[in-house]
Design a protein around this motif. Structure first.
Motif, mmCIF file in Angstrom:
data_model
loop_
_atom_site.group_PDB
_atom_site.id
_atom_site.type_symbol
_atom_site.label_atom_id
_atom_site.label_comp_id
_atom_site.label_asym_id
_atom_site.label_seq_id
_atom_site.Cartn_x
_atom_site.Cartn_y
_atom_site.Cartn_z
ATOM 1 N N PRO A 55 0.825 -1.213 0.000
ATOM 2 C CA PRO A 55 0.000 0.000 0.000
ATOM 3 C C PRO A 55 0.860 1.264 0.000
ATOM 4 O O PRO A 55 1.980 1.263 0.513
ATOM 5 N N GLU A 56 0.341 2.318 -0.558
ATOM 6 C CA GLU A 56 1.077 3.591 -0.660
ATOM 7 C C GLU A 56 1.551 4.082 0.703
ATOM 8 O O GLU A 56 2.650 4.603 0.836
ATOM 9 N N GLN A 57 0.709 3.921 1.722
ATOM 10 C CA GLN A 57 1.068 4.418 3.051
ATOM 11 C C GLN A 57 1.972 3.457 3.815
ATOM 12 O O GLN A 57 2.209 3.624 4.986
ATOM 13 N N ARG A 58 2.499 2.457 3.107
ATOM 14 C CA ARG A 58 3.374 1.427 3.686
ATOM 15 C C ARG A 58 2.578 0.504 4.594
ATOM 16 O O ARG A 58 1.368 0.473 4.565
ATOM 17 N N MET A 59 3.312 -0.245 5.414
ATOM 18 C CA MET A 59 2.688 -1.234 6.287
ATOM 19 C C MET A 59 3.369 -1.207 7.646
ATOM 20 O O MET A 59 4.517 -0.794 7.741
ATOM 21 N N PRO A 60 2.683 -1.703 8.678
ATOM 22 C CA PRO A 60 3.315 -1.741 9.999
ATOM 23 C C PRO A 60 4.361 -2.857 10.136
ATOM 24 O O PRO A 60 5.054 -2.919 11.127
ATOM 25 N N TRP A 61 4.492 -3.741 9.154
ATOM 26 C CA TRP A 61 5.526 -4.776 9.150
ATOM 27 C C TRP A 61 6.002 -4.973 7.722
ATOM 28 O O TRP A 61 5.281 -4.702 6.766
ATOM 29 N N ALA A 62 7.221 -5.458 7.601
ATOM 30 C CA ALA A 62 7.789 -5.695 6.268
ATOM 31 C C ALA A 62 7.262 -7.012 5.709
ATOM 32 O O ALA A 62 7.145 -8.002 6.428
ATOM 33 N N THR A 63 6.943 -7.007 4.425
ATOM 34 C CA THR A 63 6.545 -8.239 3.745
ATOM 35 C C THR A 63 7.685 -8.787 2.905
ATOM 36 O O THR A 63 7.697 -9.967 2.577
ATOM 37 N N ALA A 64 8.645 -7.922 2.551
ATOM 38 C CA ALA A 64 9.758 -8.330 1.697
ATOM 39 C C ALA A 64 10.902 -7.327 1.838
ATOM 40 O O ALA A 64 10.721 -6.237 2.380
ATOM 41 N N THR A 65 12.050 -7.711 1.311
ATOM 42 C CA THR A 65 13.207 -6.810 1.323
ATOM 43 C C THR A 65 12.911 -5.560 0.505
ATOM 44 O O THR A 65 13.204 -4.446 0.926
ATOM 45 N N VAL A 66 12.322 -5.742 -0.685
ATOM 46 C CA VAL A 66 11.923 -4.622 -1.542
ATOM 47 C C VAL A 66 10.398 -4.601 -1.586
ATOM 48 O O VAL A 66 9.773 -5.602 -1.947
ATOM 49 N N MET A 67 9.818 -3.454 -1.212
ATOM 50 C CA MET A 67 8.364 -3.308 -1.174
ATOM 51 C C MET A 67 7.970 -2.144 -2.074
ATOM 52 O O MET A 67 8.296 -0.995 -1.780
ATOM 53 N N LEU A 68 7.281 -2.453 -3.179
ATOM 54 C CA LEU A 68 6.883 -1.423 -4.145
ATOM 55 C C LEU A 68 5.471 -0.939 -3.860
ATOM 56 O O LEU A 68 4.552 -1.735 -3.673
ATOM 57 N N LYS A 69 5.321 0.392 -3.843
ATOM 58 C CA LYS A 69 4.023 1.031 -3.633
ATOM 59 C C LYS A 69 3.379 1.297 -4.993
ATOM 60 O O LYS A 69 4.055 1.214 -6.023
ATOM 61 N N PRO A 70 2.092 1.644 -5.032
ATOM 62 C CA PRO A 70 1.463 1.972 -6.313
ATOM 63 C C PRO A 70 2.222 3.046 -7.089
ATOM 64 O O PRO A 70 2.326 2.976 -8.314
ATOM 65 N N SER A 71 2.801 4.028 -6.395
ATOM 66 C CA SER A 71 3.559 5.073 -7.087
ATOM 67 C C SER A 71 4.851 4.528 -7.715
ATOM 68 O O SER A 71 5.409 5.145 -8.619
#
Length: 168
Positions: free
Chosen positions: A35-51
């Motif tokens: 999500p654009e506003q990030r997350m309260p925990w990491a799901t992966a090393t690289v996390m891509l937002k819609p932007s």
């Protein structure tokens, strides 16, 4: 909008994968659908937002991908990209009748297994607080051998349900 479709201040279209599922299935190299506003925990090393546009960004072939894609219009494009990538896990609604389910899951050679959780998952709100059970069933899809091993690891411990082998 018709009756029952009003959006309130407490309504969200962002529902996060429960942290325990990510921790049990990972670690992941890439999450193209953060999500654009990030997350309260990491799901992966690289996390891509819609932007960052994870749909048009190249996914390195060696990257083990976690994908909880945007549901609805355009989901078929995400499912196609994941199937072609062939190395990761996807969490989607169990919509067995839709075209992308047949083309990019049930009939795709990169899918090794699927797990149909018993009951409905409780996704989390953007602040990390667990929400009510989902409005429909979910499906975890293993693309590739590594994903298959991870899915089998949580079957019966973290997630109960029916594991279906689709190796070809």
């Amino acid at each position: 909008m018709g009756v029952g479709y009003e959006v309130s201040a407490n309504t969200t279209t962002t529902w996060l994968t429960p942290r325990n599922i990510i921790e049990q299935l990972g670690p992941f190299d890439l999450d193209p659908c953060t999500p654009e506003q990030r997350m309260p925990w990491a799901t992966a090393t690289v996390m891509l937002k819609p932007s960052d546009d994870g749909l048009t960004t190249a996914w390195p072939q060696q990257s083990f991908v976690w994908m909880n894609p945007p549901y609805g219009r355009g989901q078929d494009l995400w499912m196609k990209k994941m199937a072609e990538h062939g190395n990761g896990l996807a969490l989607v609604l169990a919509r067995m009748e839709v075209q992308w389910m047949h083309e990019f899951v049930l009939e795709h050679p990169s899918v090794h297994s699927i797990l149909l959780p018993k009951g409905r998952l409780r996704y989390c709100k953007p602040d990390g607080v667990q929400g009510d059970p989902a409005t429909a069933g979910s499906l975890l899809i293993a693309y590739g051998e590594r994903a298959d091993k991870q899915l089998r690891k949580i079957h019966g411990s973290t997630v109960h349900g029916k594991l279906i082998d689709l190796k070809r």
